[in-house]
Design an enzyme around this catalytic site. Structure first.
Site, short mmCIF file in Angstrom:
data_model
loop_
_atom_site.label_atom_id
_atom_site.label_comp_id
_atom_site.label_asym_id
_atom_site.label_seq_id
_atom_site.Cartn_x
_atom_site.Cartn_y
_atom_site.Cartn_z
N HIS A 1 0.85 -1.21 -0.06
CA HIS A 1 0.00 0.01 0.03
C HIS A 1 0.95 1.18 0.13
O HIS A 1 0.73 2.16 -0.84
CB HIS A 1 -0.90 0.06 1.20
CG HIS A 1 -1.83 -1.15 1.19
ND1 HIS A 1 -3.30 -0.82 0.91
CD2 HIS A 1 -1.77 -2.35 1.16
CE1 HIS A 1 -4.10 -1.94 1.04
NE2 HIS A 1 -3.08 -2.99 1.04
N ASP B 1 -6.32 5.29 2.80
CA ASP B 1 -6.61 4.01 2.64
C ASP B 1 -7.58 3.26 3.16
O ASP B 1 -8.34 3.91 3.99
CB ASP B 1 -5.15 3.23 2.88
CG ASP B 1 -4.72 2.11 2.09
OD1 ASP B 1 -5.63 1.52 1.59
OD2 ASP B 1 -3.36 1.71 2.20
#
Ligand SMILES: *[C@@H]1O[C@H](CO)[C@@H](O)[C@H](O)[C@H]1NC(C)=O
Length: 445
Positions: A19, A122
């Site tokens: 990520h 996120d």
């Protein structure tokens, strides 16, 4: 409206390199256009990111927030790669939730000195959007997974979609969602994601997953969904050091397209049985191989006895960090045996190489099935119930994709994606559109 306005943008990725790295890619691209990025993560994670190019450094401020300690979380563990997926995810998630107050403080302090225009965050920080909202910061949710995962989540409104509690129903998770009109993919599941955002940003492009992106746009009609391109990584300058020489010296001696590159990422924890079958299948195939083998912290599985010795005339087991991008680019490498993480897939197709896939967690199964759909590789055949596989199925998959005439299709199809994935101007256009949207959003709504 003011197209040359420079924005201040906060980035807040989940504590996993799968990520943080796409978030960093996106940051660099925004900084290249003169926007100022505040990249927030924990101190040790920030230290482990690739160096930021000198020309961009003034525009990318790294903001370290110490990770609150949580019982049973190993000391120094700040990313999924430090703890392993199975035991560590929940602990890290708890620690991540503990960043709520420090994050709030950082945002509050910042807005007293300069305006923050956007926060790009996120999945798994449900607490962030309300904080940003209060401070008048626009919010974008960035899906590093691509459009397919969002189509699996389905529509937002409960009128056309499943009730929220069906998301926890195992049967629902593993059957094709009724709202996907084209009967293609075969396995489905759902992570928790929230949709409080003003904007949903997807790592993807119409050229690779147009059908899915258009569907996401329809399913999430309440929100603007924007693809930001695939964010293909740039070739980092790495010095001609010892690592470089032994790996590339070895690769140079192999025939063009003959070598299988093997890497399962640093989070995936194959069981001992899986690792044994994988290694013995690789040995059975007799193909030259380069295996970047890194045991995850949470795993005790090891290579089978004698494997390294028996294969040393045609195989190289590399036990530390490996320059994956340059390896994949090398002419001797003919295919990638991978866990099918989205970044690894993008890096492989960027060089037009086919995939042999062994998905082990989260979105990897979905990625792998999509790659099978577009015929750029195969999934190692497995028992549908327990996921087990055999060394002979590993060997057959490898020979098919790298060598057999019957597998030429995969090699040819993979080559076709190279001009799309490696096309800088194509992905640059997505970024330009994205920035335009970030600048003009306020005035549209
Ligand atoms: C790259 O993308 C641009 C923009 O879509 C396109 O005009 C160009 O033909 C592409 N280049 C290649 C080599 O495919």
């Amino acid at each position: 409206m003011e197209d040359n306005k420079k924005l201040n943008i906060v980035m807040f990725p989940w504590l996993a390199f799968g990520h943080m790295l796409p978030f960093l890619q996106l940051s660099k691209r925004l900084a290249t256009k003169g926007h100022h990025i505040f990249f927030v993560s924990t101190p040790r994670n920030l230290k482990r990111l690739p160096n930021i190019p000198e020309n961009l450094a003034p525009l990318i401020t790294l903001v370290p927030l110490p990770l609150p300690r949580v019982e049973n979380l190993p000391p120094n563990a700040e990313a999924t790669t430090d703890v392993g997926f199975s035991m560590g995810f929940d602990l890290l998630k708890k620690a991540y939730d503990g960043l709520q107050d420090p994050m709030k403080l950082f945002l509050e302090n910042s807005v007293t000195t300069y305006p923050l225009d956007w926060i790009i965050y996120d999945f798994s920080c449900y607490w962030l959007p309300p904080i940003a909202e209060k401070l008048g910061i626009q919010k974008a949710f960035f899906s590093v997974f691509g459009a397919r995962m969002l189509t699996i989540l389905g529509p937002l409104s409960q009128d056309n979609g499943p009730a929220a509690d069906s998301f926890t129903n195992a049967e629902f998770l593993t059957t094709p969602p009724p709202w996907i009109p084209f009967p293609k993919s075969t396995v489905y599941f759902l992570p928790y994601e929230d949709f409080f955002s003003d904007l949903i940003v997807v790592r993807g492009c119409l050229e690779l997953e147009g059908e899915y992106l258009q569907l996401v746009d329809k399913l999430i009609a309440e929100k603007t969904v924007l693809p930001v391109g695939l964010l293909p990584p740039s070739m980092e300058e790495s010095p001609e050091d010892e690592v470089h020489n032994s790996i590339f010296g070895w690769l140079k001696k192999q025939r063009s397209g003959s070598v299988v590159y093997v890497a399962l990422g640093s989070e995936v924890e194959p069981s001992q049985e899986q690792l044994t079958e994988l290694a013995l299948g690789l040995e059975l195939s007799k193909l030259p191989f380069l295996w970047a083998f890194r045991r995850s912290t949470g795993s005790s599985a090891d290579l089978p006895d004698g494997f390294v010795e028996r294969t040393q005339d045609h195989g190289l087991v590399w036990m530390s960090w490996a320059p994956q991008l340059k390896i994949l680019q090398h002419d001797s490498v003919g295919g990638f045996l991978t866990h099918a993480g989205f970044s690894s897939i993008i890096e492989t197709l960027m060089f037009g190489k086919p995939l042999i896939m062994l998905p082990l967690m989260v979105d990897q199964g979905i990625n792998a099935r999509f790659m099978v759909e577009i015929r750029v590789g195969v999934e190692i055949p497995r028992n549908k119930e327990d996921g087990s596989f055999t060394r002979s199925s590993v060997a057959q998959s490898l020979t098919l994709v790298l060598k057999d005439e019957a597998g030429k299709m995969y090699r040819d199809e993979a080559k076709k994606y190279k001009p799309v994935i490696a096309n800088e101007s194509l992905h640059g256009q997505y970024i330009d559109k994205f920035i335009n949207h970030l600048i003009n959003y306020k005035f549209e709504t």
